[in-house]
Scaffold this motif. Sequence first.
Motif, PDB file in Angstrom:
ATOM      1  N   PRO A   1      -1.520  -9.720  15.013  1.00  0.00           N
ATOM      2  CA  PRO A   1      -1.773  -8.422  15.650  1.00  0.00           C
ATOM      3  C   PRO A   1      -2.496  -7.453  14.717  1.00  0.00           C
ATOM      4  O   PRO A   1      -2.528  -7.667  13.498  1.00  0.00           O
ATOM      5  CB  PRO A   1      -0.372  -7.903  15.993  1.00  0.00           C
ATOM      6  N   ASN A   2      -3.062  -6.418  15.293  1.00  0.00           N
ATOM      7  CA  ASN A   2      -3.733  -5.383  14.492  1.00  0.00           C
ATOM      8  C   ASN A   2      -2.761  -4.813  13.469  1.00  0.00           C
ATOM      9  O   ASN A   2      -1.612  -4.517  13.799  1.00  0.00           O
ATOM     10  CB  ASN A   2      -4.218  -4.225  15.391  1.00  0.00           C
ATOM     11  N   GLY A   3      -3.227  -4.649  12.263  1.00  0.00           N
ATOM     12  CA  GLY A   3      -2.390  -4.043  11.218  1.00  0.00           C
ATOM     13  C   GLY A   3      -1.461  -5.032  10.540  1.00  0.00           C
ATOM     14  O   GLY A   3      -0.686  -4.667   9.658  1.00  0.00           O
ATOM     15  N   ALA A   4      -1.532  -6.311  10.932  1.00  0.00           N
ATOM     16  CA  ALA A   4      -0.620  -7.310  10.360  1.00  0.00           C
ATOM     17  C   ALA A   4      -0.935  -7.595   8.894  1.00  0.00           C
ATOM     18  O   ALA A   4      -0.062  -8.054   8.152  1.00  0.00           O
ATOM     19  CB  ALA A   4      -0.689  -8.599  11.172  1.00  0.00           C
ATOM     20  N   GLY A   5      -2.194  -7.370   8.509  1.00  0.00           N
ATOM     21  CA  GLY A   5      -2.563  -7.611   7.105  1.00  0.00           C
ATOM     22  C   GLY A   5      -3.599  -8.702   6.928  1.00  0.00           C
ATOM     23  O   GLY A   5      -3.809  -9.190   5.819  1.00  0.00           O
ATOM     24  N   LYS A   6      -4.293  -9.073   8.012  1.00  0.00           N
ATOM     25  CA  LYS A   6      -5.306 -10.150   7.922  1.00  0.00           C
ATOM     26  C   LYS A   6      -6.446  -9.753   6.971  1.00  0.00           C
ATOM     27  O   LYS A   6      -6.805 -10.514   6.082  1.00  0.00           O
ATOM     28  CB  LYS A   6      -5.878 -10.473   9.322  1.00  0.00           C
ATOM     29  N   SER A   7      -6.996  -8.557   7.174  1.00  0.00           N
ATOM     30  CA  SER A   7      -8.108  -8.123   6.308  1.00  0.00           C
ATOM     31  C   SER A   7      -7.642  -8.002   4.861  1.00  0.00           C
ATOM     32  O   SER A   7      -8.363  -8.357   3.930  1.00  0.00           O
ATOM     33  CB  SER A   7      -8.663  -6.775   6.777  1.00  0.00           C
ATOM     34  N   THR A   8      -6.424  -7.505   4.677  1.00  0.00           N
ATOM     35  CA  THR A   8      -5.878  -7.363   3.323  1.00  0.00           C
ATOM     36  C   THR A   8      -5.794  -8.734   2.650  1.00  0.00           C
ATOM     37  O   THR A   8      -6.188  -8.903   1.494  1.00  0.00           O
ATOM     38  CB  THR A   8      -4.475  -6.713   3.389  1.00  0.00           C
TER      39      THR A   8
ATOM     40  N   GLN B   1     -15.044  -6.814   8.190  1.00  0.00           N
ATOM     41  CA  GLN B   1     -14.863  -6.597   9.626  1.00  0.00           C
ATOM     42  C   GLN B   1     -15.990  -5.721  10.171  1.00  0.00           C
ATOM     43  O   GLN B   1     -16.534  -5.977  11.230  1.00  0.00           O
ATOM     44  CB  GLN B   1     -13.512  -5.912   9.837  1.00  0.00           C
TER      45      GLN B   1
ATOM     46  N   ILE C   1       2.795  -4.787   2.813  1.00  0.00           N
ATOM     47  CA  ILE C   1       1.970  -5.378   3.879  1.00  0.00           C
ATOM     48  C   ILE C   1       2.388  -6.829   4.073  1.00  0.00           C
ATOM     49  O   ILE C   1       2.564  -7.287   5.200  1.00  0.00           O
ATOM     50  CB  ILE C   1       0.461  -5.289   3.542  1.00  0.00           C
TER      51      ILE C   1
ATOM     52  N   TYR D   1       0.867  -1.187   0.000  1.00  0.00           N
ATOM     53  CA  TYR D   1       0.000   0.000   0.000  1.00  0.00           C
ATOM     54  C   TYR D   1       0.894   1.224   0.000  1.00  0.00           C
ATOM     55  O   TYR D   1       1.633   1.444   0.963  1.00  0.00           O
ATOM     56  CB  TYR D   1      -0.871   0.050   1.267  1.00  0.00           C
ATOM     57  N   ILE D   2       0.793   2.009  -1.037  1.00  0.00           N
ATOM     58  CA  ILE D   2       1.559   3.257  -1.129  1.00  0.00           C
ATOM     59  C   ILE D   2       2.993   3.063  -0.616  1.00  0.00           C
ATOM     60  O   ILE D   2       3.431   3.668   0.371  1.00  0.00           O
ATOM     61  CB  ILE D   2       0.852   4.419  -0.377  1.00  0.00           C
TER      62      ILE D   2
HETATM   63  N1  LIG Z   1      -6.710   0.867   1.610  1.00  0.00           N
HETATM   64  C1  LIG Z   1      -5.568   1.010   2.283  1.00  0.00           C
HETATM   65  N2  LIG Z   1      -4.669   1.951   1.940  1.00  0.00           N
HETATM   66  C2  LIG Z   1      -3.502   2.096   2.603  1.00  0.00           C
HETATM   67  N3  LIG Z   1      -3.142   1.327   3.658  1.00  0.00           N
HETATM   68  C3  LIG Z   1      -3.998   0.378   4.048  1.00  0.00           C
HETATM   69  C4  LIG Z   1      -5.254   0.158   3.404  1.00  0.00           C
HETATM   70  N4  LIG Z   1      -5.884  -0.875   4.010  1.00  0.00           N
HETATM   71  C5  LIG Z   1      -5.068  -1.272   4.997  1.00  0.00           C
HETATM   72  N5  LIG Z   1      -3.933  -0.528   5.019  1.00  0.00           N
HETATM   73  C6  LIG Z   1      -2.798  -0.722   5.941  1.00  0.00           C
HETATM   74  O1  LIG Z   1      -2.337  -2.047   5.748  1.00  0.00           O
HETATM   75  C7  LIG Z   1      -1.968  -2.627   6.999  1.00  0.00           C
HETATM   76  C8  LIG Z   1      -2.734  -3.924   7.186  1.00  0.00           C
HETATM   77  O2  LIG Z   1      -4.103  -3.631   7.394  1.00  0.00           O
HETATM   78  P1  LIG Z   1      -5.205  -4.750   7.622  1.00  0.00           P
HETATM   79  O3  LIG Z   1      -5.089  -5.746   6.522  1.00  0.00           O
HETATM   80  O4  LIG Z   1      -6.503  -4.061   7.787  1.00  0.00           O
HETATM   81  O5  LIG Z   1      -4.701  -5.410   8.994  1.00  0.00           O
HETATM   82  P2  LIG Z   1      -5.471  -6.347  10.042  1.00  0.00           P
HETATM   83  O6  LIG Z   1      -6.749  -6.768   9.444  1.00  0.00           O
HETATM   84  O7  LIG Z   1      -4.524  -7.495  10.284  1.00  0.00           O
HETATM   85  O8  LIG Z   1      -5.647  -5.525  11.275  1.00  0.00           O
HETATM   86  C9  LIG Z   1      -2.239  -1.566   8.060  1.00  0.00           C
HETATM   87  O9  LIG Z   1      -1.038  -0.912   8.337  1.00  0.00           O
HETATM   88  C10 LIG Z   1      -3.220  -0.631   7.391  1.00  0.00           C
HETATM   89  O10 LIG Z   1      -3.085   0.658   7.877  1.00  0.00           O
END
Ligand SMILES: Nc1ncnc2c1ncn2[C@@H]1O[C@H](COP(=O)(O)OP(=O)(O)O)[C@@H](O)[C@H]1O
Length: 192
Positions: free
Chosen positions: A37-44, A73, A18, A13-14
């Motif tokens: 952990p939060n921000g690890a990239g699970k949702s991604t 989420q 991730i 991401y930018i």
């Molecule tokens: N659309 C996006 N643009 C830029 N950064 C993103 C975006 N979505 C998520 N991130 C960043 O990517 C990282 C992983 O996010 P995410 O997958 O939501 O983590 P998790 O679900 O494990 O908490 C975080 O640092 C988040 O800030």
Amino acid sequence: MIALHLDNVSVTYIAVPIFTSLSWEVHDDRCVGLVGPNGAGKSTLLRLMAGQLTSDSGYLNRKSGLTVGYLRQEPDFAAGRTLWEEAMTASPRLAAVETKLDACEQRLSDPEVYGDEATLAAVLTEQEKLLAQFTELGGPAYEGKVRSVLARMGFGDEASLSLSTDVLSGGQKKLLGLAKLLIVEPDLLLLD
Ligand SMILES: Nc1ncnc2c1ncn2[C@@H]1O[C@H](COP(=O)(O)OP(=O)(O)O)[C@@H](O)[C@H]1O
Ligand SMILES: [Mg+2]
């Protein structure tokens, strides 16, 4: 059997990586938990698997015909619909066929259509095709299914069904999102 296979995928991401060179297999008939952990990239990762995101490199292979449902989420719904109306949108394919069927019915009541034999025959053929699709997609049983899945989620009473989705709590939104997935029964259910 492997339902979904990720091979050396990377998402950035930018300019912030991730994950890089990630490989993973999801097998049929398994229930898998993903912890981090939060921000690890699970949702991604889940959005990638759901096809809502593309990777910068690597491959993602799905078993042929595999259908994937993704529960966000924090599910969000279009404004101004009741819980029942929102649940009824669970199958976009069925909704599309219904819209076309409505259009067919409208045309059949048009004098320019029913007054012309060839046009009338064409619209009737179209309607027949759409009705077959409607049945194939489970159209006749759809309302009953929506009602029973919602009841299993605790939305069995008329008062709940007529609630606006705008006033639902976070937990209720999650349940409604889950109900919408269970109505269409995807092969792979990704719950964020
Ligand atoms: N659309 C996006 N643009 C830029 N950064 C993103 C975006 N979505 C998520 N991130 C960043 O990517 C990282 C992983 O996010 P995410 O997958 O939501 O983590 P998790 O679900 O494990 O908490 C975080 O640092 C988040 O800030
Ligand atoms: Mg997340």
